[in-house]
Write a protein that holds these residues in place. Structure first.
Motif, PDB file in Angstrom:
ATOM      1  N   TRP A 103       0.832  -1.195   0.000  1.00  0.00           N
ATOM      2  CA  TRP A 103       0.000   0.000   0.000  1.00  0.00           C
ATOM      3  C   TRP A 103       0.876   1.259   0.000  1.00  0.00           C
ATOM      4  N   GLU A 108      -0.932  -0.277  -3.660  1.00  0.00           N
ATOM      5  CA  GLU A 108      -1.844  -1.431  -3.694  1.00  0.00           C
ATOM      6  C   GLU A 108      -2.780  -1.334  -2.485  1.00  0.00           C
ATOM      7  N   ARG A 109      -3.799  -0.504  -2.632  1.00  0.00           N
ATOM      8  CA  ARG A 109      -4.635  -0.142  -1.489  1.00  0.00           C
ATOM      9  C   ARG A 109      -5.417  -1.334  -0.939  1.00  0.00           C
TER      10      ARG A 109
END
Length: 311
Positions: free
Chosen positions: A267, A272-273
């Motif tokens: 993240w 890359e949430r």
């Protein structure tokens, strides 16, 4: 007055299990940074696995020689076990490192550690390490947390499919490695077993990287040195130590701390949430770790389980 002796005994057992449990968690924290190092390396993914071992093995042998002496002194009769452990680990690294480049960090770490469930199942069926009710609840919470942590991979996204499958294969190979190393740990110290098995896996990884046509020689050594020290020396060393003191269930659930940390790194570094299900899954895994720590068996019980697993 009559309860003082049992209380002291319980306290000693609790403190005796605390160190291996701390080693398990710290080892997983270190290992969670592995995918980040692999992505940052300027060599191929399998070549990164080769350097992880090639750079880590000298450190391991140096530590063993200084602290324990000859690493072969307790290896008699374990040559085949250590050989196949090294091969299984090399195959695990090869499939996992290739998979890391084709999926998210969280997914790669979660699937790569599918030994979370496979290793406890081995413990239940083969080693007869049956869980208590509290440990059973912990396993159920960990499984639910793992499902939530699957996130985008659970929808079987075509974008991540190849990477997820390769990482899942790595998880199966990791389980084989754990089983073999558990047997070796019955007679050897953790660092000696790790040094010897790691040495075995170095050449197969190099040959596989060459066969795949990967770039082998790096320009940035710092990333690979970090990978070797964090993942192979520190992380794997602590994990193999914990294998000799904790049940397969505790080790399996402990592995789930890796995707939480790796997901956070993904993240922050790669955007890359994580979604709400990921956070709920992380909370469930944290609760499972607390429960399984409180209900973990004493070192003596674990030793009995390991003895039963030996042929």
């Amino acid at each position: 007055m009559h309860d003082s002796a049992p209380s002291r005994k319980a306290a000693l057992q609790h403190s005796g299990a605390a160190l291996p449990f701390a080693a398990l968690l710290l080892g997983n924290v270190a290992l969670a940074f592995g995918p980040w190092f692999v992505r940052a390396a300027d060599v191929g993914p399998v070549a990164a696995g080769f350097w992880r071992l090639a750079l880590g093995v000298p450190f391991l042998f140096a530590i063993v020689m200084v602290t324990e002496g000859n690493p072969l002194r307790h290896a008699k009769g374990l040559g085949i076990t250590l050989f196949f452990a090294g091969i299984a680990f090399a195959a695990d690294l090869a499939s996992w490192h290739v998979g890391i480049l084709h999926t998210t960090l969280a997914n790669a770490t979660l699937f790569g550690n599918s030994a979370t469930l496979m290793f406890p199942i081995w413990g239940f069926l083969i080693a007869r390490a049956w869980p208590t009710r509290q440990q059973g609840i912990a396993l159920a919470l960990a499984a639910a947390g793992a499902v939530l942590l699957l996130g985008r991979s659970y929808s079987l996204s075509p974008q991540n499919m190849i990477g997820d499958l390769l990482c899942l294969l790595a998880g199966a190979l990791y389980t084989v490695y754990f089983i073999l190393m558990t047997r070796a740990r019955g007679a050897m110290t953790p660092l000696s077993a790790l040094a010897l098995s790691s040495a075995v896996g170095t050449l197969p990884l190099l040959l596989f990287a060459i066969a795949m046509g990967e770039q082998i020689w790096p320009h940035n050594w710092g990333v690979l040195v970090g990978l070797a020290l964090a993942s192979q020396v520190f992380g794997q060393g602590l994990l193999i130590y914990a294998l000799g003191h904790l049940s397969p269930l505790v080790v399996g659930i402990g592995l789930l701390s890796q995707p939480i940390i790796a997901g956070t790194i993904g993240w922050i570094v790669y955007g890359e949430r994580l979604g709400v299900p990921d956070f709920i899954g992380a909370v469930l895994v944290a609760i499972a770790l607390v429960l399984v720590r409180r209900g973990s068996t004493s070192p003596g019980q674990v030793a009995t389980i390991a003895d039963e697993a030996k042929p």
